[in-house]
Design a protein around this motif. Sequence first.
Motif, PDB file in Angstrom:
ATOM      1  N   ALA A  46     -82.010-139.935 -55.546  1.00  0.00           N
ATOM      2  CA  ALA A  46     -82.811-138.801 -55.087  1.00  0.00           C
ATOM      3  C   ALA A  46     -82.147-138.159 -53.875  1.00  0.00           C
ATOM      4  CB  ALA A  46     -84.229-139.250 -54.740  1.00  0.00           C
ATOM      5  N   GLU A  47     -82.083-136.850 -53.875  1.00  0.00           N
ATOM      6  CA  GLU A  47     -81.462-136.117 -52.777  1.00  0.00           C
ATOM      7  C   GLU A  47     -82.360-134.950 -52.366  1.00  0.00           C
ATOM      8  OE1 GLU A  47     -77.361-133.631 -51.746  1.00  0.00           O
ATOM      9  OE2 GLU A  47     -77.718-134.450 -53.753  1.00  0.00           O
ATOM     10  N   ASP A  48     -82.685-134.871 -51.081  1.00  0.00           N
ATOM     11  CA  ASP A  48     -83.494-133.788 -50.543  1.00  0.00           C
ATOM     12  C   ASP A  48     -82.586-132.577 -50.315  1.00  0.00           C
ATOM     13  OD1 ASP A  48     -85.247-132.115 -49.309  1.00  0.00           O
ATOM     14  OD2 ASP A  48     -85.849-133.518 -47.735  1.00  0.00           O
ATOM     15  N   LEU A  49     -82.859-131.483 -51.049  1.00  0.00           N
ATOM     16  CA  LEU A  49     -82.048-130.277 -50.945  1.00  0.00           C
ATOM     17  C   LEU A  49     -82.589-129.281 -49.933  1.00  0.00           C
ATOM     18  CD1 LEU A  49     -81.464-129.669 -54.784  1.00  0.00           C
ATOM     19  CD2 LEU A  49     -79.956-130.858 -53.183  1.00  0.00           C
ATOM     20  N   GLY A  50     -83.753-129.598 -49.367  1.00  0.00           N
ATOM     21  CA  GLY A  50     -84.384-128.676 -48.435  1.00  0.00           C
ATOM     22  C   GLY A  50     -85.251-127.653 -49.150  1.00  0.00           C
ATOM     23  N   HIS A  51     -86.098-126.959 -48.363  1.00  0.00           N
ATOM     24  CA  HIS A  51     -86.994-125.925 -48.902  1.00  0.00           C
ATOM     25  C   HIS A  51     -87.954-126.482 -49.958  1.00  0.00           C
ATOM     26  CE1 HIS A  51     -84.355-123.026 -46.910  1.00  0.00           C
ATOM     27  NE2 HIS A  51     -83.319-123.563 -47.556  1.00  0.00           N
ATOM     28  N   GLY A  52     -88.226-127.797 -49.924  1.00  0.00           N
ATOM     29  CA  GLY A  52     -89.133-128.398 -50.897  1.00  0.00           C
ATOM     30  C   GLY A  52     -88.468-128.720 -52.222  1.00  0.00           C
TER      31      GLY A  52
ATOM     32  N   GLY B  93     -91.594-145.481 -52.450  1.00  0.00           N
ATOM     33  CA  GLY B  93     -91.897-144.570 -51.355  1.00  0.00           C
ATOM     34  C   GLY B  93     -91.815-143.106 -51.673  1.00  0.00           C
ATOM     35  N   PHE B  94     -91.460-142.743 -52.916  1.00  0.00           N
ATOM     36  CA  PHE B  94     -91.384-141.329 -53.278  1.00  0.00           C
ATOM     37  C   PHE B  94     -92.774-140.888 -53.712  1.00  0.00           C
ATOM     38  CE2 PHE B  94     -90.377-137.525 -55.533  1.00  0.00           C
ATOM     39  CZ  PHE B  94     -89.179-137.071 -55.012  1.00  0.00           C
ATOM     40  N   THR B  95     -93.448-140.085 -52.892  1.00  0.00           N
ATOM     41  CA  THR B  95     -94.821-139.678 -53.195  1.00  0.00           C
ATOM     42  C   THR B  95     -94.827-138.731 -54.380  1.00  0.00           C
ATOM     43  OG1 THR B  95     -94.649-137.876 -51.597  1.00  0.00           O
ATOM     44  CG2 THR B  95     -95.576-139.953 -50.811  1.00  0.00           C
TER      45      THR B  95
ATOM     46  N   THR C  53     -83.146-141.214 -48.818  1.00  0.00           N
ATOM     47  CA  THR C  53     -84.538-140.835 -48.981  1.00  0.00           C
ATOM     48  C   THR C  53     -84.861-140.822 -50.457  1.00  0.00           C
ATOM     49  OG1 THR C  53     -84.348-139.424 -47.060  1.00  0.00           O
ATOM     50  CG2 THR C  53     -86.251-139.081 -48.464  1.00  0.00           C
ATOM     51  N   PRO C  54     -85.967-141.441 -50.891  1.00  0.00           N
ATOM     52  CA  PRO C  54     -86.824-142.278 -50.075  1.00  0.00           C
ATOM     53  C   PRO C  54     -86.167-143.605 -49.726  1.00  0.00           C
ATOM     54  CG  PRO C  54     -87.504-142.380 -52.350  1.00  0.00           C
ATOM     55  CD  PRO C  54     -86.394-141.347 -52.295  1.00  0.00           C
TER      56      PRO C  54
ATOM     57  N   VAL D  24     -90.320-128.866 -55.843  1.00  0.00           N
ATOM     58  CA  VAL D  24     -89.611-128.646 -57.100  1.00  0.00           C
ATOM     59  C   VAL D  24     -88.554-129.741 -57.237  1.00  0.00           C
ATOM     60  CG1 VAL D  24     -88.158-127.098 -58.439  1.00  0.00           C
ATOM     61  CG2 VAL D  24     -89.989-126.159 -57.015  1.00  0.00           C
ATOM     62  N   ILE D  25     -88.551-130.403 -58.393  1.00  0.00           N
ATOM     63  CA  ILE D  25     -87.596-131.485 -58.659  1.00  0.00           C
ATOM     64  C   ILE D  25     -86.729-131.090 -59.840  1.00  0.00           C
ATOM     65  CG2 ILE D  25     -87.328-133.893 -59.358  1.00  0.00           C
ATOM     66  CD1 ILE D  25     -89.985-134.507 -58.025  1.00  0.00           C
ATOM     67  N   PHE D  26     -85.418-131.072 -59.592  1.00  0.00           N
ATOM     68  CA  PHE D  26     -84.462-130.908 -60.688  1.00  0.00           C
ATOM     69  C   PHE D  26     -84.144-132.308 -61.211  1.00  0.00           C
ATOM     70  CE2 PHE D  26     -82.797-127.095 -58.110  1.00  0.00           C
ATOM     71  CZ  PHE D  26     -83.784-126.276 -58.638  1.00  0.00           C
TER      72      PHE D  26
END
Length: 647
Positions: free
Chosen positions: A551-557, A584-586, A5-6, A530-532
Amino acid sequence: MDKSTPAALADGMALTGPVGGHPPTEAEQHKRLAPLLLAALGVVYGDIGTSPLYTLRECFGHVGLPLTEGNVLGILSLVFWALILVVTVKYVIFVMRADNKGEGGILALMTLALRKAEATAFPRPALLVLGMFGACLFFGDSLVTPAISVLSAVEGLKVVAPALEAWVIPLTVVILVGLFVVQRAGTAKVGRLFGPVMLLWFGTLAVLGVVEIAHGPGVLRALSPVWAVAFAVENQWLAFFALGSVVLAVTGGEALYVDMGHLGRLPIRVAWLGLVLPALLLNYMGQGALLLRDPAALENPFYHLAPGWAQVPLLVLATGATVIASQAVISGAYSISRQAIQLGLIPRMPIRHTSEKEIGQIYVPKINWTLCALVIALVLGFESSSNLAAAYGIAVTGEMSITALLFYVVARALWRWPRWLAGALTAVFLAVDLAFFSANLLKVPQGGWFPLLAAGILFTLMWTWRRGRRAIAERLAEQGMSVDRFLARLKHRKPHRVPGTAIFLTRSTVVVPHALLHNLKHNHVLHERVIFLTAINEEVPRIGDDRRFEAEDLGHGFWRVVLHFGFMETPHVPQALELMRRHGFTLDMMTTSFFVGRETIVPSNHPDMKPWQERLFIVMASNAASASDFFCVPPNRVVELGAQIEV
């Protein structure tokens, strides 16, 4: 790290500007060989191409050799074989094969050696120190080259109009100041003139040499190494001392390797073998024939090659050629500075791109004005090119010796050469390099101390910065909170979430940025997303767009995003984020805020470094460019949060 993802992250799209770009491929070099050859003349060969202005004069004038036939032919033979062994064999044939994704230079060679250091007897710290000190020696050479080149050209006034001798120093200073002032405008327009001017210069060198050789063709006997050996046997220590001046003929040879990434191997090799080397040899032989015919020409054998009517045009052309030689070295200092910043060896500095099309055309204001001040001081302090010649050569020969050692590591570890082959070839290179370096050590009291002092100071700054940044990283890791622990706490203590995206620039991919913790402590809110964001500088010159980000989705936004940049690139975060958006990363930049931690370094009761190093590091850190400026983040989207850290 999860790259699912994306979607389609591997299908990179090409970007223009400082994030993209690559050296010319072999096919591109063949297709565009003619323009690349002209560019090579203007960019690569300015320094070594202007060496005939002073080399033979210093070989005899500084050393005090009598102008006998044996001595003249012996010196010419040494110059010839130095050009063949050092430049042609060492650099053109062998060292230029050691490219790091097309890039060359001492730092590129160091990163190649570090990549496979465990396969050799060289420990990584030793390779790092060698590469760092080699880069420092390059800076020392960057100071002397503009001074001696321009001054030696302007000294032609003494031949053309002796009454104007008092204007040599003021005119040299004016030319050099003008050269540094125009750097901010970039070299794109002026650069188009460099190639044709240097083509005319090398053509003039060849013609002047041929005309004089015609009067004394016997000088061509110097092509035999017998004359060099006989000269060494007859003069012994005086011949060894003369090597310190003979080396002036090969200064600038390392530029072939440094500029390989801009033009490629093929144009540089063809230009050297097809024009530059023959023109230099013809001019040196012509000067030798002149000295045998008219010893009084030793005052300035280069200008005395020309008839009286041609000396004024030759003075103008020589001045233009030396300005070009100086420009090449200054541009090289910018390039090495950017590499050192990306490798974490010196503090961040503002870097300006002066061309929308050419990635290599940059301007580093702090480096520019530091060079300007020191070069002017050299001219005023040494007052003549003969005096400066004592300071010239020791930095270059030191760097050449380091290159030979790093070449051995690359040949053994990367190319899998047998030990005997790599060792034998390196031994030959070192025998020549160390002979020149040892001879130049004799010139330390007369001026050779200056580039060594400059390199030593810069090395101390680099080492201090590297140690200090390591101590800062350790402090942040000790005081920080892991991302996993922070996300686990969010399940029980949910702060208020506000619309928009917050991007936190952070060095670590596993520790929560201090800026986020401070923001949460004082404002009690988190953004919806929030993006680290971590920018990693790789030990390769450039990174393809297919490997630009992860890119890695860590959850909780929360997202973890890692951007990869090469050491020849300027890390342009907005352009990299635009690449992510295309895949595709909005991400709406109008609702995105960047949070940057501003660290204030304070002394510790239990310092990690010596007190003087601690104070020096604090001064360097306070003068470093902010992360937002360095990563090209829009200033109206930045929030800075400060913190104190002890070292």
